[in-house]
Write an enzyme that holds these catalytic residues in place. Sequence first.
Site, PDB file in Angstrom:
ATOM      1  N   ASP A 111      71.459  -9.502  55.206  1.00 39.46           N
ATOM      2  CA  ASP A 111      71.488  -8.497  56.276  1.00 39.46           C
ATOM      3  C   ASP A 111      72.310  -7.292  55.818  1.00 39.46           C
ATOM      4  O   ASP A 111      73.360  -7.450  55.190  1.00 39.46           O
ATOM      5  CB  ASP A 111      72.089  -9.104  57.554  1.00 39.46           C
ATOM      6  CG  ASP A 111      71.772  -8.275  58.781  1.00 39.46           C
ATOM      7  OD1 ASP A 111      70.989  -8.746  59.625  1.00 39.46           O
ATOM      8  OD2 ASP A 111      72.298  -7.140  58.896  1.00 39.46           O
ATOM      9  N   ILE A 112      71.831  -6.111  56.156  1.00 41.67           N
ATOM     10  CA  ILE A 112      72.506  -4.880  55.722  1.00 41.67           C
ATOM     11  C   ILE A 112      73.825  -4.670  56.469  1.00 41.67           C
ATOM     12  O   ILE A 112      74.707  -3.964  55.982  1.00 41.67           O
ATOM     13  CB  ILE A 112      71.546  -3.668  55.903  1.00 41.67           C
ATOM     14  CG1 ILE A 112      71.902  -2.538  54.956  1.00 41.67           C
ATOM     15  CG2 ILE A 112      71.490  -3.206  57.344  1.00 41.67           C
ATOM     16  CD1 ILE A 112      70.835  -1.471  54.836  1.00 41.67           C
ATOM     17  N   ASN A 154      66.624 -13.605  67.759  1.00 42.02           N
ATOM     18  CA  ASN A 154      66.586 -12.766  68.947  1.00 42.02           C
ATOM     19  C   ASN A 154      65.134 -12.442  69.265  1.00 42.02           C
ATOM     20  O   ASN A 154      64.342 -12.149  68.360  1.00 42.02           O
ATOM     21  CB  ASN A 154      67.359 -11.459  68.706  1.00 42.02           C
ATOM     22  CG  ASN A 154      68.852 -11.695  68.573  1.00 42.02           C
ATOM     23  OD1 ASN A 154      69.409 -12.520  69.282  1.00 42.02           O
ATOM     24  ND2 ASN A 154      69.504 -10.983  67.667  1.00 42.02           N
ATOM     25  N   GLU A 204      66.206  -6.039  67.691  1.00 41.86           N
ATOM     26  CA  GLU A 204      66.191  -4.648  67.229  1.00 41.86           C
ATOM     27  C   GLU A 204      64.986  -4.358  66.330  1.00 41.86           C
ATOM     28  O   GLU A 204      64.399  -3.289  66.403  1.00 41.86           O
ATOM     29  CB  GLU A 204      67.478  -4.322  66.445  1.00 41.86           C
ATOM     30  CG  GLU A 204      68.714  -4.234  67.315  1.00 41.86           C
ATOM     31  CD  GLU A 204      69.977  -3.984  66.512  1.00 41.86           C
ATOM     32  OE1 GLU A 204      69.872  -3.631  65.314  1.00 41.86           O
ATOM     33  OE2 GLU A 204      71.058  -4.165  67.079  1.00 41.86           O
ATOM     34  N   VAL A 205      64.690  -5.288  65.451  1.00 46.72           N
ATOM     35  CA  VAL A 205      63.571  -5.100  64.514  1.00 46.72           C
ATOM     36  C   VAL A 205      62.437  -6.027  64.956  1.00 46.72           C
ATOM     37  O   VAL A 205      62.608  -7.255  65.007  1.00 46.72           O
ATOM     38  CB  VAL A 205      63.995  -5.412  63.069  1.00 46.72           C
ATOM     39  CG1 VAL A 205      62.805  -5.269  62.127  1.00 46.72           C
ATOM     40  CG2 VAL A 205      65.135  -4.489  62.630  1.00 46.72           C
ATOM     41  N   HIS A 262      62.413 -12.600  62.784  1.00 44.19           N
ATOM     42  CA  HIS A 262      63.375 -12.947  61.734  1.00 44.19           C
ATOM     43  C   HIS A 262      64.377 -13.947  62.277  1.00 44.19           C
ATOM     44  O   HIS A 262      64.758 -13.908  63.450  1.00 44.19           O
ATOM     45  CB  HIS A 262      64.098 -11.711  61.200  1.00 44.19           C
ATOM     46  CG  HIS A 262      64.671 -10.827  62.269  1.00 44.19           C
ATOM     47  ND1 HIS A 262      63.914  -9.913  62.966  1.00 44.19           N
ATOM     48  CD2 HIS A 262      65.930 -10.731  62.767  1.00 44.19           C
ATOM     49  CE1 HIS A 262      64.672  -9.297  63.838  1.00 44.19           C
ATOM     50  NE2 HIS A 262      65.904  -9.775  63.757  1.00 44.19           N
ATOM     51  N   MET A 263      64.817 -14.815  61.401  1.00 41.85           N
ATOM     52  CA  MET A 263      65.856 -15.787  61.741  1.00 41.85           C
ATOM     53  C   MET A 263      67.136 -15.406  61.007  1.00 41.85           C
ATOM     54  O   MET A 263      67.141 -15.293  59.781  1.00 41.85           O
ATOM     55  CB  MET A 263      65.421 -17.194  61.332  1.00 41.85           C
ATOM     56  CG  MET A 263      66.436 -18.274  61.716  1.00 41.85           C
ATOM     57  SD  MET A 263      65.740 -19.931  61.515  1.00 41.85           S
ATOM     58  CE  MET A 263      65.773 -20.089  59.731  1.00 41.85           C
ATOM     59  N   HIS A 264      68.193 -15.160  61.774  1.00 42.71           N
ATOM     60  CA  HIS A 264      69.504 -14.911  61.177  1.00 42.71           C
ATOM     61  C   HIS A 264      70.088 -16.242  60.702  1.00 42.71           C
ATOM     62  O   HIS A 264      70.000 -17.254  61.395  1.00 42.71           O
ATOM     63  CB  HIS A 264      70.475 -14.327  62.216  1.00 42.71           C
ATOM     64  CG  HIS A 264      70.099 -12.979  62.732  1.00 42.71           C
ATOM     65  ND1 HIS A 264      70.696 -11.817  62.303  1.00 42.71           N
ATOM     66  CD2 HIS A 264      69.177 -12.601  63.656  1.00 42.71           C
ATOM     67  CE1 HIS A 264      70.172 -10.790  62.941  1.00 42.71           C
ATOM     68  NE2 HIS A 264      69.253 -11.231  63.772  1.00 42.71           N
TER      69      HIS A 264
END
Length: 119
Positions: free
Chosen positions: A32-33, A88, A96-97, A101-103
């Site tokens: 993650d950035i 999310n 947000e995106v 995606h899975m964090h």
Amino acid sequence: MHDPDCIFCKIIDGKIPSRKLYEDDLIYAFHDIRPVAPVHFLIIPKAHIPTLSDADATHETALGRMLSKAGELAAEAGCTDGFRTLINCGRVGRQEVYHLHMHVVGGPDPLPPMIVFER
Ligand code: 5GP
Ligand code: ZN
């Protein structure tokens, strides 16, 4: 399959640089950035699925791969004693995106509670 305006599709295609951890035919993993912990990376399906609400039975192999690879990738990234996953979804989930995606979040110390209820 791909959305030309999606930043994560562009990351998969190499049009936007990323710090890649892993890639196969179905999934892509990258740091993650804006990390919120010492280890924070994202695992995404290569298919452009906007949200978890858009997932269906045709995505089961990719979604299963995301989960089955998480532990191995987390260990390689430095999670020696557990980690947390988070997806999310949509406005209420504060996504947000809009490419599913899975964090994967962790580090040497226990994380704060996942949900802080403000009353
Ligand atoms: P969300 O809030 O949608 O669950 O999380 C989106 C995540 O994507 C955020 O943690 C954010 O830091 C990360 N992110 C957004 N844009 C980029 C990018 O261009 N590169 C990388 N590596 N991460 C990004
Ligand atoms: Zn996409």
